[in-house]
Design an enzyme around this catalytic site. Structure first.
Site, short mmCIF file in Angstrom:
data_model
loop_
_atom_site.label_atom_id
_atom_site.label_comp_id
_atom_site.label_asym_id
_atom_site.label_seq_id
_atom_site.Cartn_x
_atom_site.Cartn_y
_atom_site.Cartn_z
N VAL A 18 16.22 -6.01 -1.12
CA VAL A 18 17.20 -5.06 -0.59
C VAL A 18 17.79 -5.61 0.71
CG1 VAL A 18 17.56 -2.72 0.27
CG2 VAL A 18 15.96 -3.13 -1.62
N TYR A 69 0.83 -1.23 0.00
CA TYR A 69 0.00 0.00 0.00
C TYR A 69 0.85 1.26 0.00
CZ TYR A 69 -3.79 -3.20 0.54
OH TYR A 69 -4.66 -4.22 0.30
N GLY A 70 1.80 1.32 0.95
CA GLY A 70 2.63 2.52 1.04
C GLY A 70 3.41 2.75 -0.25
N ASN A 121 -8.92 -3.49 10.81
CA ASN A 121 -8.01 -3.94 9.75
C ASN A 121 -7.31 -2.71 9.15
OD1 ASN A 121 -10.64 -5.34 10.02
ND2 ASN A 121 -9.54 -6.95 8.97
N MET A 157 -10.73 -6.31 3.45
CA MET A 157 -11.58 -5.47 4.31
C MET A 157 -10.99 -4.07 4.42
SD MET A 157 -12.35 -8.20 7.34
CE MET A 157 -13.75 -7.41 8.15
N GLU A 199 -13.66 -9.52 13.74
CA GLU A 199 -14.04 -9.83 12.36
C GLU A 199 -14.72 -11.20 12.34
OE1 GLU A 199 -10.60 -9.62 9.70
OE2 GLU A 199 -11.28 -11.49 8.77
N PHE A 247 -5.26 -1.65 6.29
CA PHE A 247 -4.70 -1.11 5.04
C PHE A 247 -5.32 0.21 4.57
CE2 PHE A 247 -7.47 -4.24 2.53
CZ PHE A 247 -8.21 -3.28 1.85
N GLY A 250 3.13 0.77 6.73
CA GLY A 250 2.60 0.36 8.03
C GLY A 250 3.56 0.56 9.20
N ASN A 301 -4.58 -10.53 1.17
CA ASN A 301 -5.49 -10.18 2.26
C ASN A 301 -6.96 -10.37 1.90
OD1 ASN A 301 -6.41 -7.74 1.07
ND2 ASN A 301 -4.70 -6.60 1.96
N GLU A 315 10.90 -4.96 -5.61
CA GLU A 315 10.02 -5.87 -4.87
C GLU A 315 10.71 -7.23 -4.77
OE1 GLU A 315 7.04 -6.00 -3.11
OE2 GLU A 315 7.66 -8.10 -2.94
N HIS A 354 -1.51 -8.35 11.03
CA HIS A 354 -1.49 -6.89 10.93
C HIS A 354 -0.29 -6.27 11.65
CE1 HIS A 354 -6.21 -7.16 10.84
NE2 HIS A 354 -5.68 -7.58 9.71
P1 FAD Z 1 3.03 -4.63 2.58
O1 FAD Z 1 1.70 -4.65 1.94
O2 FAD Z 1 3.43 -5.79 3.41
O3 FAD Z 1 4.10 -4.41 1.42
C1 FAD Z 1 5.48 -4.50 1.61
C2 FAD Z 1 6.14 -5.06 0.37
O4 FAD Z 1 7.54 -4.90 0.46
C3 FAD Z 1 5.88 -6.55 0.15
O5 FAD Z 1 5.43 -6.77 -1.16
C4 FAD Z 1 7.25 -7.19 0.41
O6 FAD Z 1 7.47 -8.37 -0.35
C5 FAD Z 1 8.20 -6.08 0.03
N1 FAD Z 1 9.49 -6.16 0.73
C6 FAD Z 1 9.71 -6.41 2.05
N2 FAD Z 1 11.02 -6.38 2.33
C7 FAD Z 1 11.65 -6.11 1.17
C8 FAD Z 1 13.03 -5.97 0.83
N3 FAD Z 1 14.00 -6.09 1.74
N4 FAD Z 1 13.35 -5.72 -0.48
C9 FAD Z 1 12.37 -5.61 -1.41
N5 FAD Z 1 11.05 -5.73 -1.14
C10 FAD Z 1 10.70 -5.98 0.14
N6 FAD Z 1 -5.65 -5.62 6.18
C11 FAD Z 1 -6.84 -5.03 6.00
O7 FAD Z 1 -6.97 -3.82 6.15
N7 FAD Z 1 -7.94 -5.78 5.65
C12 FAD Z 1 -7.88 -7.14 5.48
O8 FAD Z 1 -8.89 -7.78 5.15
C13 FAD Z 1 -6.63 -7.78 5.71
N8 FAD Z 1 -6.50 -9.13 5.60
C14 FAD Z 1 -5.24 -9.70 5.72
C15 FAD Z 1 -5.11 -11.07 5.51
C16 FAD Z 1 -3.83 -11.64 5.54
C17 FAD Z 1 -3.69 -13.12 5.32
C18 FAD Z 1 -2.68 -10.83 5.77
C19 FAD Z 1 -1.31 -11.43 5.80
C20 FAD Z 1 -2.84 -9.49 5.98
C21 FAD Z 1 -4.11 -8.90 5.97
N9 FAD Z 1 -4.26 -7.53 6.14
C22 FAD Z 1 -5.51 -6.96 6.02
C23 FAD Z 1 -3.11 -6.66 6.45
C24 FAD Z 1 -2.65 -5.82 5.25
O9 FAD Z 1 -2.50 -6.63 4.11
C25 FAD Z 1 -1.35 -5.10 5.62
O10 FAD Z 1 -1.62 -4.28 6.74
C26 FAD Z 1 -0.82 -4.23 4.49
O11 FAD Z 1 -0.55 -5.01 3.35
C27 FAD Z 1 0.44 -3.49 4.92
O12 FAD Z 1 0.81 -2.57 3.89
P2 FAD Z 1 2.30 -2.03 3.77
O13 FAD Z 1 2.36 -1.13 2.60
O14 FAD Z 1 2.73 -1.52 5.09
O15 FAD Z 1 3.21 -3.34 3.51
#
Ligand code: FAD
Length: 508
Positions: free
Chosen positions: A239, A15-16, A485, A111, A364, A487, A475, A108, A35, A447
């Site tokens: 990375v 997301y970020g 939840n 939600m 949930e 995201f 996050g 995910n 990625e 989460h």
């Molecule tokens: P992420 O989405 O985790 O993205 C980080 C990315 O960086 C990943 O693709 C990862 O592979 C990459 N990365 C990490 N380290 C490195 C590195 N060293 N080098 C290169 N790339 C790297 N949230 C909700 O709000 N609603 C839901 O219904 C929900 N259901 C979920 C169900 C499951 C099974 C899971 C696991 C999570 C769920 N979540 C849900 C949580 C939600 O998906 C996360 O809060 C959200 O994805 C976090 O966003 P982010 O941008 O912080 O990081």
């Protein structure tokens, strides 16, 4: 050994990262995004279709020889593969995360929940709630293509019996319930049920990826960003750490193959870095850079204010609820026969007990689509985290440790017990020993939040303190819990940070 010189680097495509990439490219900036997981769309989706919950293939799991879901069947694989769902096992907690272009959005449940206003203010005392409610949450909802399940469909679909039963039982126990928006297209789901399109949510797909229906990030933010032709995404690029150099940063990258072996090394020299590797990934990168890259100017808060959003998985065995209901004659009779053999994987409702100060939680109402009636009600409970944990780097391991003890999670177990007890008293049922030891799983984390928190490790806009042109917009910014939840909140905060950064930091 390869070397590349660029201006703007985004690390991570969740997301970020997706917000950062879209807003930078729309402002005319060239962006490279790294990625560590696969670009699942490349070469005509060569590594798809994604697995369903019942028969996971090796593309379900990040570099392990068996599947790692908290429930469901455990499958064994011949070969490790850069699959879509990762489980990172720490001492007292197992953290799940999505891997691939789209990050968590690939795995995910979709939600898209707006937090409570008062709690948002409590968590982020220095941010303007009014501005977030008027601008950033609506913007995030629009870009993520959030929609709501139509009442008429919800009321009649056999696939949502589990949710109707869940709500009805909660009311019986004196709890309030809410309907929750989602990024899974309910128009698509209706067509699935009508047999007009290939099934996904109605064919037990989630967690290991959805082949259809879910508007994950590669279909929304990232698609838009790619359209500008200013974004390049490099997958299977992991990375390791960052180092400060003259005029910017050197970023040390391992290029891996689909079995996780390092096949090449690359150094990327860049001016600006947007860290978006998720709460665990971003915190780990910063801590590793402190040790290996000698970046010692970080604020001392780095690694702290970490939490699992108060996640507890729990369930109720409902076998005896049938008899209880017949005696009470309290609810529609079709509600008293379990949760249904067919279940949509997409949750749309929850128990909102946030106003109860002694037991504040959001539960949930989760599906458990086993393809048969299992008389089990499943809940993912979300709580406050009054005592956050922290993350440290262990040079001997060249990895992080998460410090997460009983004091950090005991209240979440107490809340879960309170909830299950009340539900069982009103409806019958027993704690479900079938799923977890004792029926409560506080060692699970879907989460992860925090580690590089806004206003502490960064300024109020995600600029990392102690360095220039280094940003966090994922996050990791959210301290330990947001009560629902996460995201939608992560997306809204990234939008808010990027607006400021693009407005101010490119003029110099
Ligand atoms: P992420 O989405 O985790 O993205 C980080 C990315 O960086 C990943 O693709 C990862 O592979 C990459 N990365 C990490 N380290 C490195 C590195 N060293 N080098 C290169 N790339 C790297 N949230 C909700 O709000 N609603 C839901 O219904 C929900 N259901 C979920 C169900 C499951 C099974 C899971 C696991 C999570 C769920 N979540 C849900 C949580 C939600 O998906 C996360 O809060 C959200 O994805 C976090 O966003 P982010 O941008 O912080 O990081």
């Amino acid at each position: 050994h390869m070397e590349e010189n660029i201006e703007n680097l985004v690390i991570g495509s969740g997301y970020g990262g997706a917000v950062a990439a879209l807003r930078l490219t729309q402002a005319g900036k060239k962006v490279v995004m790294l990625e560590m997981g696969l670009d699942w769309e490349k070469e005509d989706g060569k590594y798809k279709p994604f697995s369903n919950l019942i028969t996971p293939k090796n593309n379900s799991t990040w570099l392990k020889k068996s599947s790692q879901a908290p429930m469901m069947n455990i499958a064994m694989f011949n070969k490790k593969f850069t699959g879509v769902l990762d489980r990172m096992d720490f001492e007292n907690i197992k953290v799940y995360a999505g891997r691939g272009v789209g990050g968590g959005s690939l795995v995910n449940g979709g939600m898209a929940v707006q937090p409570k206003k008062a709690y948002f203010q409590e968590i982020f005392p220095e941010l303007s709630v009014e501005k977030f409610w008027a601008t950033y949450f609506p913007l995030a909802q629009k870009e993520l293509e959030v929609n709501e399940i139509p009442d008429a469909y919800y009321e009649k679909s056999a696939y949502y019996k589990f949710a109707r039963v869940g709500e009805s039982e909660a009311h019986e126990a004196g709890f309030e319930t809410v309907r929750v928006p989602n990024v899974y297209s309910f128009e698509y789901m209706k067509k699935e049920e009508a047999g007009e399109v290939p099934k996904s949510a109605l064919a037990k797909e989630v967690i290991y990826g959805n082949n259809h229906g879910k508007q994950s990030l590669e279909k929304t933010y990232l698609k838009k960003a790619l359209k500008t032709e200013l974004l390049t995404i490099q997958d299977l690029h992991r990375v390791d750490y960052i180092q400060q150099i003259k005029n910017g940063y050197a970023v040390y990258v391992d290029i891996i193959d689909t079995e996780g072996l390092v096949i090449a090394k690359k150094t990327i020299n860049c001016k600006k870095i947007f860290l978006n590797a998720g709460s665990i990934g971003t915190t780990k990168l910063l801590l590793t850079s402190m040790h290996k890259g000698k970046m010692t100017n970080f604020d001392s808060s780095l690694g702290s204010h970490w939490g699992n959003n108060g996640n507890v998985m729990t369930g109720r065995n409902m076998v005896n609820t049938l008899f209880n209901r017949v005696e009470n004659e309290s609810t529609e009779s079709n509600y008293s026969t379990g949760t249904g053999s067919e279940q949509s994987t997409i949750p749309v409702s929850g128990v909102d007990n946030w106003e109860d100060k002694k037991h504040a939680f959001f539960a949930e109402i989760s599906p458990l689509p086993m393809g048969m009636e299992v008389y089990t009600a499943l809940y993912l409970i979300i709580n406050k985290v009054p005592i956050p944990g922290h993350i440290s780097y262990d040079p001997a391991l060249d990895d992080i440790r998460i410090h997460w003890e009983k004091k950090n999670y005991q209240h979440t177990v107490d809340n879960a017990k309170y909830f299950i007890k009340k539900m069982n008293k009103a409806n019958g049922g027993t704690p479900s020993g079938l799923l977890w030891k004792g029926g409560y799983g506080p060692d699970i984390c879907y989460h992860p939040l925090g580690g590089a928190v806004i206003g502490k490790t960064t300024d109020l806009f995600g600029r990392v303190k102690g360095y220039e042109n280094l940003y966090v917009t994922d996050g990791a910014l959210v301290p330990a819990s947001i009560g629902v939840n996460p995201f939608l909140t992560i997306t809204a905060i990234a939008e808010y940070c990027m607006e400021e950064i693009i407005g101010k930091d490119f003029k110099k």
